[in-house]
Design a protein around this motif. Sequence first.
Motif, PDB file in Angstrom:
ATOM      1  N   GLN A 453     -35.802 129.110  17.349  1.00 50.09           N
ATOM      2  CA  GLN A 453     -35.025 127.873  17.340  1.00 50.09           C
ATOM      3  C   GLN A 453     -34.717 127.400  15.924  1.00 50.09           C
ATOM      4  O   GLN A 453     -33.671 126.803  15.667  1.00 50.09           O
ATOM      5  CB  GLN A 453     -35.797 126.771  18.078  1.00 50.09           C
ATOM      6  CG  GLN A 453     -35.985 127.003  19.568  1.00 50.09           C
ATOM      7  CD  GLN A 453     -36.901 125.971  20.188  1.00 50.09           C
ATOM      8  OE1 GLN A 453     -37.969 125.694  19.655  1.00 50.09           O
ATOM      9  NE2 GLN A 453     -36.488 125.415  21.326  1.00 50.09           N
ATOM     10  N   LEU A 457     -30.833 126.475  14.153  1.00 46.11           N
ATOM     11  CA  LEU A 457     -30.750 125.076  13.761  1.00 46.11           C
ATOM     12  C   LEU A 457     -30.483 124.967  12.258  1.00 46.11           C
ATOM     13  O   LEU A 457     -29.718 124.100  11.817  1.00 46.11           O
ATOM     14  CB  LEU A 457     -32.041 124.352  14.142  1.00 46.11           C
ATOM     15  CG  LEU A 457     -32.066 122.849  13.841  1.00 46.11           C
ATOM     16  CD1 LEU A 457     -30.950 122.135  14.576  1.00 46.11           C
ATOM     17  CD2 LEU A 457     -33.420 122.251  14.194  1.00 46.11           C
ATOM     18  N   CYS A 485     -32.028 113.092  14.960  1.00 43.26           N
ATOM     19  CA  CYS A 485     -32.716 113.828  16.018  1.00 43.26           C
ATOM     20  C   CYS A 485     -33.629 112.859  16.769  1.00 43.26           C
ATOM     21  O   CYS A 485     -34.499 112.246  16.160  1.00 43.26           O
ATOM     22  CB  CYS A 485     -33.531 114.968  15.420  1.00 43.26           C
ATOM     23  SG  CYS A 485     -34.481 115.883  16.650  1.00 43.26           S
ATOM     24  N   LEU A 495     -29.411 115.644  19.331  1.00 40.88           N
ATOM     25  CA  LEU A 495     -29.004 115.684  17.932  1.00 40.88           C
ATOM     26  C   LEU A 495     -27.605 115.106  17.804  1.00 40.88           C
ATOM     27  O   LEU A 495     -26.665 115.568  18.473  1.00 40.88           O
ATOM     28  CB  LEU A 495     -28.996 117.123  17.395  1.00 40.88           C
ATOM     29  CG  LEU A 495     -30.313 117.625  16.772  1.00 40.88           C
ATOM     30  CD1 LEU A 495     -31.351 117.769  17.845  1.00 40.88           C
ATOM     31  CD2 LEU A 495     -30.097 118.941  16.042  1.00 40.88           C
ATOM     32  N   ALA A 524     -25.222 126.227  18.678  1.00 41.84           N
ATOM     33  CA  ALA A 524     -25.727 125.382  19.764  1.00 41.84           C
ATOM     34  C   ALA A 524     -26.012 126.211  21.011  1.00 41.84           C
ATOM     35  O   ALA A 524     -27.036 126.024  21.683  1.00 41.84           O
ATOM     36  CB  ALA A 524     -24.734 124.272  20.074  1.00 41.84           C
ATOM     37  N   LEU A 527     -29.168 128.048  20.666  1.00 38.51           N
ATOM     38  CA  LEU A 527     -30.318 127.174  20.903  1.00 38.51           C
ATOM     39  C   LEU A 527     -30.504 126.824  22.377  1.00 38.51           C
ATOM     40  O   LEU A 527     -31.488 126.184  22.747  1.00 38.51           O
ATOM     41  CB  LEU A 527     -30.159 125.874  20.111  1.00 38.51           C
ATOM     42  CG  LEU A 527     -30.395 125.959  18.605  1.00 38.51           C
ATOM     43  CD1 LEU A 527     -29.903 124.695  17.921  1.00 38.51           C
ATOM     44  CD2 LEU A 527     -31.874 126.170  18.315  1.00 38.51           C
ATOM     45  N   LEU A 545     -30.324 119.477  23.444  1.00 42.95           N
ATOM     46  CA  LEU A 545     -31.174 120.669  23.471  1.00 42.95           C
ATOM     47  C   LEU A 545     -32.180 120.558  24.608  1.00 42.95           C
ATOM     48  O   LEU A 545     -32.742 119.481  24.851  1.00 42.95           O
ATOM     49  CB  LEU A 545     -31.924 120.836  22.139  1.00 42.95           C
ATOM     50  CG  LEU A 545     -31.055 121.008  20.903  1.00 42.95           C
ATOM     51  CD1 LEU A 545     -31.937 121.177  19.664  1.00 42.95           C
ATOM     52  CD2 LEU A 545     -30.125 122.209  21.057  1.00 42.95           C
TER      53      LEU A 545
END
Length: 571
Positions: A453, A457, A485, A495, A524, A527, A545
């Motif tokens: 992750q 990110l 976040c 986010l 994205a 993730l 997320l």
Amino acid sequence: MRSRLLLVVALAMLPILIFTLITASQEYMRQRAALAQSLPTDAALLSRAAGRVFGIAHEILLITRVQEAIRSAEEPGCSEGLRAIASLHSVIGNMARLSAEGDVICSARPLPGPINASDQGWFRRAMESGEFAVGSLRQGRVTGLPVIIMGMPVDPDEPGLGAVSISILADSMGALFRAADLPPSYSLFIFDARGDAIFSAPGEAGSPPPDVLSALLSGRESLKTEGPEGRTVRFAAAELITDGPIAVLGRVEAPLRLPLTLTFLAGVGLPLLLSAAGLLALWIGVERMSLRWIRHLRAVAIAHRRGMVAVRARDYEKAPLEFQDLAETLNSMADSIERRQTSLQEAIDLRETLLREVHHRVKNNLQVIISLFNLQARSTTSEAETHHLRNLQAHVEGLAIAHHAAYAAPNIRNILLQDFLSELLAHLGQLFGQDAARTIGCDIEEVHLSIDQAVPLAQLVVEAYAMNRLYRTGEGDAGRASITCRGAGDGGLRLVIDFGKLDPAAVKAGGRGVLSRSLIGGFARQLGGRIEPDQENRDRIILHLPPSDPPVPVAGEAADPPERVGQPAVL
């Protein structure tokens, strides 16, 4: 074993015990019923005796008010008539004729001066209701003795004529009740229909509480309540005259003991006593020889089931052989589990060490690539080529920082988001200059990422940084990019990526802006999240997320790490 033996003995003795208890209970209930019923009977007897006095007073007033000389209140006939009637009974203290305003017009006894009875409750009730009314015990103003005054209107249909009254000497009432020879545990009261005490002879039972008195006035025959010193007191009531005063008799309840017959003592008590002694001996023997070891070994087994394999059975040398064998087996099993856990922990530690070394070497290799990019950017004179090289260098910096955070963390699978983003932004600030400061805040207490992750990110943050650096138009806070976040309601992350104030024409004309948005969407998806455009601000996107796995505790650390409040990382 103990419970079964106790059950067998109890079943054998059960019929005799039930028969004895039923017989004793019936006798107990019979005595209780007889005792409870005796109080209303006594109250009725006393009320009839006292009621005769009130009844006589009522009849005398009925006769008195129709006498013409008394009705007309003419002297001397009025006083002489009252004196003649009062002399017929020794319980009469005085009789009087009153006006409608309460002034005494004539009296059987000489008056010490003007007397007015309008302030007395019996007079007001008699004039308002037109019926016979009874007053409370008070000091007579004519006789100077304690009396109970009663009265009624001369004519209910003509209230203006006034009333006639009669005073009953309290001593005569007391003599009547003393003749009944009540024990000290009894209390006697006479109340009018409104609950005011007319006569009282309090004993150990005390006076009835307001709720009990209200129930007795409402028609209840008998009630039980808690009296002085926590003792049980029963009160019973009976009417003196119809719709008139009531007599309330109170008595302290003496506790009844359950009768114990000779048959019960000889036929049931002795066998039960012997059985109880045998059961006690058996109980102690089973406890010492068996149950305490079973409980001890069970506690050891529960501790092993919960992972506390260091717990061992102890002092089992004093136990029977069967329990000694079981205790040794449990200890041997715990030793095997402990050795196996030690071996597994060593393997895990070795794996962790190897993974840290891999991440360290990957980071070092990436650092070499970063140095090459840096040398190339310094050697070129083309601004566009320098720009592209710095962008590539920033992305490689993100990869290197992710691997560095993995091997520097206490657990390589748990990278703390706040520390990771702070280090990344610090490197980006150094790469592009301190004037390009950016802010990212994390409002949740603990956010952990895996290396899978952290890498996408980091790339996403670099692209957001690049978009702001290339296309921003505002100055100060209006032109600053930010990534906020926060925790979402489903346990995931939310986010908010704000590119700052961008030039829409430059973004649309430049291919880099379209590419950055495409790359951000790809990161994205990597993730496992989804992008939601912000309808209020086109230069801001919202990334949702999914929840990540809970952080894995490091060996030797608690499963629940201590709380840590995230602080905004500012260049």
